[in-house]
Design a protein around this motif. Sequence first.
Motif, PDB file in Angstrom:
ATOM      1  N   VAL A   2       0.892  -1.219   0.018  1.00 51.19           N
ATOM      2  CA  VAL A   2       0.065   0.137   0.057  1.00 51.19           C
ATOM      3  C   VAL A   2       0.821   1.117  -0.128  1.00 51.19           C
ATOM      4  O   VAL A   2       1.896   1.146   0.785  1.00 51.19           O
ATOM      5  CB  VAL A   2      -0.919  -0.170   1.199  1.00 51.19           C
ATOM      6  N   GLN A   3       0.663   2.096  -0.915  1.00 44.17           N
ATOM      7  CA  GLN A   3       1.300   3.394  -0.890  1.00 44.17           C
ATOM      8  C   GLN A   3       0.612   4.422  -0.457  1.00 44.17           C
ATOM      9  O   GLN A   3      -0.864   4.736  -0.959  1.00 44.17           O
ATOM     10  CB  GLN A   3       1.821   3.740  -2.240  1.00 44.17           C
ATOM     11  N   ALA A  24      -4.715   6.539  -0.774  1.00 45.86           N
ATOM     12  CA  ALA A  24      -3.973   5.268  -0.616  1.00 45.86           C
ATOM     13  C   ALA A  24      -4.331   4.540  -2.127  1.00 45.86           C
ATOM     14  O   ALA A  24      -5.257   4.489  -2.633  1.00 45.86           O
ATOM     15  CB  ALA A  24      -4.580   4.494   0.602  1.00 45.86           C
ATOM     16  N   SER A  25      -3.196   3.640  -2.337  1.00 45.60           N
ATOM     17  CA  SER A  25      -3.263   2.973  -3.673  1.00 45.60           C
ATOM     18  C   SER A  25      -2.459   1.629  -3.345  1.00 45.60           C
ATOM     19  O   SER A  25      -1.934   1.489  -2.445  1.00 45.60           O
ATOM     20  CB  SER A  25      -2.539   3.562  -4.858  1.00 45.60           C
ATOM     21  N   GLY A  26      -2.804   0.692  -4.180  1.00 42.82           N
ATOM     22  CA  GLY A  26      -2.079  -0.601  -4.056  1.00 42.82           C
ATOM     23  C   GLY A  26      -3.224  -1.702  -3.526  1.00 42.82           C
ATOM     24  O   GLY A  26      -4.426  -1.581  -3.975  1.00 42.82           O
ATOM     25  N   SER A  27      -2.906  -2.665  -2.502  1.00 47.88           N
ATOM     26  CA  SER A  27      -3.740  -3.755  -2.334  1.00 47.88           C
ATOM     27  C   SER A  27      -4.344  -3.285  -1.055  1.00 47.88           C
ATOM     28  O   SER A  27      -4.143  -3.585   0.032  1.00 47.88           O
ATOM     29  CB  SER A  27      -3.003  -4.865  -2.068  1.00 47.88           C
ATOM     30  N   VAL A  28      -5.433  -2.591  -1.397  1.00 53.02           N
ATOM     31  CA  VAL A  28      -6.500  -1.699  -0.187  1.00 53.02           C
ATOM     32  C   VAL A  28      -7.780  -2.624  -0.352  1.00 53.02           C
ATOM     33  O   VAL A  28      -8.478  -2.606  -1.141  1.00 53.02           O
ATOM     34  CB  VAL A  28      -6.758  -0.233  -0.524  1.00 53.02           C
ATOM     35  N   ILE A 100      -6.498  -2.910   5.803  1.00 55.32           N
ATOM     36  CA  ILE A 100      -6.587  -4.124   5.682  1.00 55.32           C
ATOM     37  C   ILE A 100      -6.036  -4.427   4.156  1.00 55.32           C
ATOM     38  O   ILE A 100      -6.782  -3.898   3.145  1.00 55.32           O
ATOM     39  CB  ILE A 100      -7.921  -4.687   5.926  1.00 55.32           C
ATOM     40  N   SER A 101      -4.958  -5.268   3.740  1.00 51.96           N
ATOM     41  CA  SER A 101      -4.793  -5.456   2.489  1.00 51.96           C
ATOM     42  C   SER A 101      -5.531  -6.540   1.827  1.00 51.96           C
ATOM     43  O   SER A 101      -6.242  -7.020   2.673  1.00 51.96           O
ATOM     44  CB  SER A 101      -3.403  -5.869   2.588  1.00 51.96           C
TER      45      SER A 101
END
Length: 123
Positions: A2-3, A24-28, A100-101
């Motif tokens: 997550v970034q 927030a970006s990525g595996s969210v 939470i990813s």
Amino acid sequence: QVQLVESGGGLVQAGGSLRLSCAASGSVFSINAMGWYRQAPGNQRELVATITSGRRINYADSVKGRFTIARDYAKNAVNLQMNSLKPEDTAVYYCNANVISGPEFGYRNNDYWGQGTQVTVSS
């Protein structure tokens, strides 16, 4: 995983306004809470404002009535509107998110921090 990417810092005169944004970006998979912290030179990092997924908001006493935090739940983002800025608000401001990813990372719960954005208020 997550970034957090922040924007909106800068230089402003006392009494002025700035708006900080963080996405927030990525595996969210989901976000429990997002917030802003700040750290001035020689000081510890301190809470500015937080907002939970249930819209529960907490402000530091020093910013109550001047700062407003808001979430954009669709964009996994949080904004901080800062009005009536004072020289003592000068600091690096950090975005924080309790995330939470996604399933590829086992739905793990972690805290993430942005890179920080400088806010300078001149007197």
